[in-house]
Design an enzyme around this catalytic site. Structure first.
Site, PDB file in Angstrom:
ATOM      1  N   HIS A  94     -10.586  -5.065  -2.379  1.00 24.00           N
ATOM      2  CA  HIS A  94      -9.222  -5.283  -1.872  1.00 24.00           C
ATOM      3  C   HIS A  94      -9.255  -5.624  -0.396  1.00 24.00           C
ATOM      4  CE1 HIS A  94     -10.159  -0.969  -1.619  1.00 24.00           C
ATOM      5  NE2 HIS A  94      -9.454  -0.966  -0.493  1.00 24.00           N
ATOM      6  N   PHE A  95      -8.335  -6.482  -0.013  1.00 21.24           N
ATOM      7  CA  PHE A  95      -8.120  -6.810   1.395  1.00 21.24           C
ATOM      8  C   PHE A  95      -6.830  -6.136   1.836  1.00 21.24           C
ATOM      9  CE2 PHE A  95     -11.121 -10.282   2.416  1.00 21.24           C
ATOM     10  CZ  PHE A  95     -11.649 -10.516   1.153  1.00 21.24           C
ATOM     11  N   HIS A  96      -6.891  -5.462   2.984  1.00 15.85           N
ATOM     12  CA  HIS A  96      -5.682  -4.910   3.599  1.00 15.85           C
ATOM     13  C   HIS A  96      -5.103  -5.953   4.557  1.00 15.85           C
ATOM     14  CE1 HIS A  96      -6.669  -0.508   2.824  1.00 15.85           C
ATOM     15  NE2 HIS A  96      -7.884  -1.019   2.733  1.00 15.85           N
ATOM     16  N   ASP A 154       0.852  -1.195   0.000  1.00 18.82           N
ATOM     17  CA  ASP A 154       0.000   0.000   0.000  1.00 18.82           C
ATOM     18  C   ASP A 154       0.888   1.246   0.000  1.00 18.82           C
ATOM     19  OD1 ASP A 154      -1.743   2.182   0.983  1.00 18.82           O
ATOM     20  OD2 ASP A 154      -3.182   0.600   1.423  1.00 18.82           O
ATOM     21  N   GLN A 156     -14.523   2.650   2.138  1.00 21.95           N
ATOM     22  CA  GLN A 156     -13.886   2.251   0.873  1.00 21.95           C
ATOM     23  C   GLN A 156     -13.605   3.487   0.025  1.00 21.95           C
ATOM     24  OE1 GLN A 156     -16.169  -0.515  -1.537  1.00 21.95           O
ATOM     25  NE2 GLN A 156     -14.434  -0.938  -2.893  1.00 21.95           N
ATOM     26  N   ASN A 163     -13.009  -3.130   3.236  1.00 20.25           N
ATOM     27  CA  ASN A 163     -14.079  -2.130   3.290  1.00 20.25           C
ATOM     28  C   ASN A 163     -14.975  -2.257   2.056  1.00 20.25           C
ATOM     29  OD1 ASN A 163     -12.886  -1.016   5.621  1.00 20.25           O
ATOM     30  ND2 ASN A 163     -11.516   0.246   4.392  1.00 20.25           N
TER      31      ASN A 163
HETATM   32  P1  5GP Z   1      -9.761   1.641   1.063  1.00 15.92           P
HETATM   33  O1  5GP Z   1      -9.973   2.851   1.934  1.00 15.92           O
HETATM   34  O2  5GP Z   1     -10.458   1.780  -0.260  1.00 15.92           O
HETATM   35  O3  5GP Z   1     -10.093   0.358   1.772  1.00 15.92           O
HETATM   36  O4  5GP Z   1      -8.207   1.579   0.815  1.00 15.92           O
HETATM   37  C1  5GP Z   1      -7.578   1.991  -0.360  1.00 15.92           C
HETATM   38  C2  5GP Z   1      -6.095   1.860  -0.150  1.00 15.92           C
HETATM   39  O5  5GP Z   1      -5.458   1.926  -1.413  1.00 15.92           O
HETATM   40  C3  5GP Z   1      -5.480   2.968   0.719  1.00 15.92           C
HETATM   41  O6  5GP Z   1      -4.854   2.383   1.839  1.00 15.92           O
HETATM   42  C4  5GP Z   1      -4.491   3.657  -0.216  1.00 15.92           C
HETATM   43  O7  5GP Z   1      -3.306   4.043   0.424  1.00 15.92           O
HETATM   44  C5  5GP Z   1      -4.238   2.596  -1.271  1.00 15.92           C
HETATM   45  N1  5GP Z   1      -3.916   3.113  -2.595  1.00 15.92           N
HETATM   46  C6  5GP Z   1      -4.614   4.054  -3.291  1.00 15.92           C
HETATM   47  N2  5GP Z   1      -4.050   4.252  -4.492  1.00 15.92           N
HETATM   48  C7  5GP Z   1      -2.978   3.427  -4.571  1.00 15.92           C
HETATM   49  C8  5GP Z   1      -1.995   3.183  -5.593  1.00 15.92           C
HETATM   50  O8  5GP Z   1      -1.993   3.770  -6.671  1.00 15.92           O
HETATM   51  N3  5GP Z   1      -1.040   2.262  -5.316  1.00 15.92           N
HETATM   52  C9  5GP Z   1      -1.016   1.574  -4.125  1.00 15.92           C
HETATM   53  N4  5GP Z   1      -0.038   0.685  -3.948  1.00 15.92           N
HETATM   54  N5  5GP Z   1      -1.926   1.780  -3.136  1.00 15.92           N
HETATM   55  C10 5GP Z   1      -2.894   2.695  -3.367  1.00 15.92           C
END
Ligand code: 5GP
Ligand code: ZN
Length: 148
Positions: free
Chosen positions: A100-102, A31, A94, A87
């Site tokens: 996506h899974f973190h 991330d 989200q 999320n």
């Molecule tokens: P969400 O809030 O949708 O669950 O998490 C999205 C995640 O994607 C965030 O933690 C953010 O830092 C990550 N992210 C957003 N754009 C990019 C990208 O272009 N490359 C990478 N590696 N991570 C990204």
């Protein structure tokens, strides 16, 4: 592929990533905004916005990849604990509208003071209520019907 989706562009190689793992259906990479060192994203290559839209084969592939990625991330970062977070929907946090899974390593309490700008992992608010039998009965009925 969704042409407006940043994760689809990563899958297609149009945007770079720090790749950790890939198979026919799954991609994992670091991330760019980590909550702690080793914060990893695990995504299906297939574009789906939320988990309930994901085809069974892609869900199964993610399910198989997650435990080995958790094991590797914990081992490589020297952490004993982590949060796996997924999320669904803007109101649930989200931001990127591709499933996506973190995997977010949680440094031990005594390491958190040293973590500084590198991050101390996920902070969790857990405003628990209390389940009563009448509500539980109604929910079981509705959800089991929805599962059919
Ligand atoms: P969400 O809030 O949708 O669950 O998490 C999205 C995640 O994607 C965030 O933690 C953010 O830092 C990550 N992210 C957003 N754009 C990019 C990208 O272009 N490359 C990478 N590696 N991570 C990204
Ligand atoms: Zn996508």
């Amino acid at each position: 592929m969704d042409d407006n989706c940043i994760f689809c562009k990563i899958v297609a190689g149009q945007i770079p990533c720090h790749k950790l793992y890939e198979d026919g259906r799954v991609l994992a990479f670091l991330d760019v905004g980590p909550l702690s060192p080793g914060h990893t994203l695990v995504i299906p290559k297939h574009h789906a916005v939320t988990l309930d839209d994901l085809p069974d084969e892609d869900a199964a592939a993610i399910g198989a990849a997650l435990p080995k990625l958790v094991k590797a991330v914990k081992s490589a970062t020297g952490t004993q604990a982590c949060n796996v977070l997924q999320n669904n929907g803007e109101i649930a946090g989200q931001v990127v509208m591709h499933v996506h899974f973190h995997i977010i390593p949680k440094p031990a309490a005594d390491a958190q003071a040293d973590a500084g700008a590198a991050g101390t992992g996920l902070g969790i608010g857990w405003p628990a209520g209390k389940l009563d039998d009448a509500t539980a009965g109604e929910l079981v009925k509705k959800i089991t019907v929805a599962l059919d």
